[in-house]
Each structure stands twice: as C-alpha cells, then as structure tokens.
Design an enzyme around this catalytic site. Structure first.
Site, PDB file in Angstrom:
ATOM      1  CG  HIS A 153       1.006  10.166   7.283  1.00 49.95           C
ATOM      2  ND1 HIS A 153      -0.244   9.840   6.825  1.00 49.95           N
ATOM      3  CD2 HIS A 153       1.361   8.784   7.491  1.00 49.95           C
ATOM      4  CE1 HIS A 153      -0.601   8.654   6.755  1.00 49.95           C
ATOM      5  NE2 HIS A 153       0.496   8.036   7.306  1.00 49.95           N
ATOM      6  N   GLY A 187      -4.411  -0.202   7.067  1.00 54.38           N
ATOM      7  CA  GLY A 187      -4.032   0.179   8.442  1.00 54.38           C
ATOM      8  C   GLY A 187      -5.145   0.779   9.197  1.00 54.38           C
ATOM      9  CE1 TYR A 188      -3.978   1.099  14.674  1.00 54.68           C
ATOM     10  CE2 TYR A 188      -2.336   1.460  12.968  1.00 54.68           C
ATOM     11  CZ  TYR A 188      -2.867   1.093  14.203  1.00 54.68           C
ATOM     12  OH  TYR A 188      -2.177   0.016  15.092  1.00 54.68           O
ATOM     13  CG  ASP A 190       9.209   3.625  11.130  1.00 58.73           C
ATOM     14  OD1 ASP A 190       8.819   2.271  10.659  1.00 58.73           O
ATOM     15  OD2 ASP A 190       9.102   3.751  12.337  1.00 58.73           O
ATOM     16  CG  HIS A 234      -1.860  -0.974   1.295  1.00 61.57           C
ATOM     17  ND1 HIS A 234      -3.005  -1.293   0.543  1.00 61.57           N
ATOM     18  CD2 HIS A 234      -2.000  -2.148   2.033  1.00 61.57           C
ATOM     19  CE1 HIS A 234      -3.618  -2.230   0.637  1.00 61.57           C
ATOM     20  NE2 HIS A 234      -2.881  -3.000   1.548  1.00 61.57           N
TER      21      HIS A 234
HETATM   22  P1  ITT Z   1       7.676  -1.222   5.977  1.00 60.13           P
HETATM   23  O1  ITT Z   1       8.334  -1.219   7.269  1.00 60.13           O
HETATM   24  O2  ITT Z   1       8.104  -2.667   5.144  1.00 60.13           O
HETATM   25  O3  ITT Z   1       7.662   0.059   4.988  1.00 60.13           O
HETATM   26  P2  ITT Z   1       5.319  -1.488   7.527  1.00 60.13           P
HETATM   27  O4  ITT Z   1       3.757  -1.633   7.160  1.00 60.13           O
HETATM   28  O5  ITT Z   1       5.818  -2.505   8.490  1.00 60.13           O
HETATM   29  O6  ITT Z   1       6.151  -1.578   6.193  1.00 60.13           O
HETATM   30  P3  ITT Z   1       5.771   0.726   9.278  1.00 60.13           P
HETATM   31  O7  ITT Z   1       6.899   0.064  10.297  1.00 60.13           O
HETATM   32  O8  ITT Z   1       6.193   2.005   9.060  1.00 60.13           O
HETATM   33  O9  ITT Z   1       5.577  -0.057   7.995  1.00 60.13           O
HETATM   34  O10 ITT Z   1       4.267   0.567  10.036  1.00 60.13           O
HETATM   35  C1  ITT Z   1       3.586   1.331   9.617  1.00 60.13           C
HETATM   36  C2  ITT Z   1       2.099   0.925  10.206  1.00 60.13           C
HETATM   37  O11 ITT Z   1       1.508   2.117  10.709  1.00 60.13           O
HETATM   38  C3  ITT Z   1       1.437   0.381   9.148  1.00 60.13           C
HETATM   39  O12 ITT Z   1       1.433  -0.917   9.290  1.00 60.13           O
HETATM   40  C4  ITT Z   1      -0.141   0.949   9.661  1.00 60.13           C
HETATM   41  O13 ITT Z   1      -0.528  -0.024  10.775  1.00 60.13           O
HETATM   42  C5  ITT Z   1       0.141   2.301  10.061  1.00 60.13           C
HETATM   43  N1  ITT Z   1      -0.044   3.193   9.158  1.00 60.13           N
HETATM   44  C6  ITT Z   1       1.267   3.927   8.647  1.00 60.13           C
HETATM   45  N2  ITT Z   1       0.766   4.729   7.561  1.00 60.13           N
HETATM   46  C7  ITT Z   1      -0.533   4.579   7.540  1.00 60.13           C
HETATM   47  C8  ITT Z   1      -1.605   5.211   6.640  1.00 60.13           C
HETATM   48  O14 ITT Z   1      -1.294   5.707   5.662  1.00 60.13           O
HETATM   49  N3  ITT Z   1      -2.901   4.795   6.777  1.00 60.13           N
HETATM   50  C9  ITT Z   1      -3.010   3.855   7.900  1.00 60.13           C
HETATM   51  N4  ITT Z   1      -2.255   3.170   8.592  1.00 60.13           N
HETATM   52  C10 ITT Z   1      -1.091   3.512   8.573  1.00 60.13           C
END
Ligand code: ITT
Length: 193
Positions: free
Chosen positions: A177, A150-151, A69, A12
C-alpha cells in the site's frame, strides 16, 4: 535536489519511504526539523488524518512535506481496525495486542480477506495533493516472520505464500500500500516543471 519532510513519528514508515525514494529526493524526518509535536489524529478518514499531519507541518514550519495515514481493513470485522489500526487494542503502537485483537475477532470466521490502505497528503508549494495505495491479502491464523512492523506478521499479500514480515523491505515496497502510494507521489514530483 528537491527536499521533502515526511511528517511521521513511525521509524519503520520512514525507513520504507527512504528505501522507496532511493535518493531521488532529499528526505527529512521530523527530527531533522526539530519537530517533536504530538499531532493528534482527530479525522474520520485516512485522508483527513494524512491531511492533519501534512498541514500541521507545512503551516508551522513552512516546508514542503507529506503525511501518511494507513491501516488494515479486515472484511469480516466491518473493515476494522481501519483508521484505528495503531491503537486498536487501546495503547498506541502496541502491535502484539493489536494483532491479538484481530486474531480473536476472526476466530471461527471463514472470511479472512483484508487489505492495507495508505493515503498520502502532500503539501507542495501551498497546494495539497492526495495519493492512495492498497494491497489485498488474507489474515493468517498465526504470526510468521520478524521483519517489518505492525500487522505484517499476520498479513499474507495476494499471490504470495509468505507474510509481509517474511519479505525484505524492497520486496514489500514493490507491492505494498505505502510503496504504491509513494510511486504516485514520485511520479507527481517527476512531472513538475
Ligand atoms: P504516524 O502517524 O506518526 O505516521 P503511526 O504508526 O501512528 O505513525 P498511522 O496513524 O498511519 O501511523 O497508523 C498506522 C498503523 O497501521 C500502524 O501503527 C500499524 O499498526 C498499521 N500499519 C500501517 N502500515 C502498515 C504496514 O506497512 N505494515 C504493518 N502494519 C501497518
């Protein structure tokens, strides 16, 4: 054309960033460079973890790249889930369980203010630069919408009466963001000689 690897395993995020770049840069995924590493996020801040991802790829594959992140900070939950957003309920990427934990934590609380944050670490020709984006909003009582990830179904950005999950990708990218952090990264690349 400049090319850049996005150090993420989140499809995503990759789609959102590709849409934001709109062909301005050749974006490569980890699949494209045949990287299937599980990069452990051991940092204590978004910047630390973004840096761990970009540096891992840069020093192993010798390609310009960036890591993102990101996460949700809920004011009444002491800014949780924060850097633990992906694994708030235990299992990495279980979005429904993560959402349930936020909604349960907020039960009975009047303050539903929250914000999403993204920190990007860009490794470009051996130098590291950081870009940050935030968006304020509130946490809804119930899920609404099916887009995004995600959220998104419980996050209503300030000034709107729909959630991120009810927006198209371009609409979300214009105020999110990640979209805002990407605008800074794009401006940085445009200002290079
Ligand atoms: P990578 O580390 O491989 O990039 P990840 O999904 O583990 O993928 P993060 O460690 O940055 O990424 O965790 C981000 C989490 O925060 C993600 O899994 C969502 O639960 C939430 N999140 C981040 N951006 C978001 C968005 O735009 N909309 C909804 N939830 C989001």
């Amino acid at each position: 054309m400049q090319q850049l690897v996005f150090a993420t395993n989140n499809k995503h995020k990759l789609e959102e960033v590709a849409a934001k770049l709109n062909g301005a840069i050749k974006l490569l995924s980890l699949d494209d460079i045949h990287c299937h590493d599980d990069i452990e996020e051991t940092g204590k801040t978004f910047a630390d973890n973004a840096s761990i991802k970009s540096r891992h790829i840069y020093f192993k594959y010798h390609v310009n790249c960036f890591g993102d992140d990101s996460g949700l900070e809920v004011e009444a939950l002491n800014n949780e889930p924060g850097i633990y957003s992906a694994r708030y309920a235990g299992t990495h990427g279980n979005h429904q369980a993560n959402i349930d934990k936020v909604l349960t934590g907020l039960k009975g609380k009047l303050n539903r203010k929250a914000r999403f944050r993204t920190v990007i670490s860009l490794m470009w020709e051996g130098k590291e630069c950081f870009f940050e984006g935030t968006v304020n909003g509130i946490i809804r009582h119930e899920l609404s919408g099916t887009d995004g990830f995600g959220y998104d179904p419980i996050f209503e950005p300030e000034g709107y009466n729909i959630t991120f999950a009810e927006m198209g990708m371009d609409e979300k990218n214009a105020i999110s963001h990640r979209g805002r952090a990407m605008e800074q990264l794009i401006a940085f690349l445009n200002n290079l000689d």
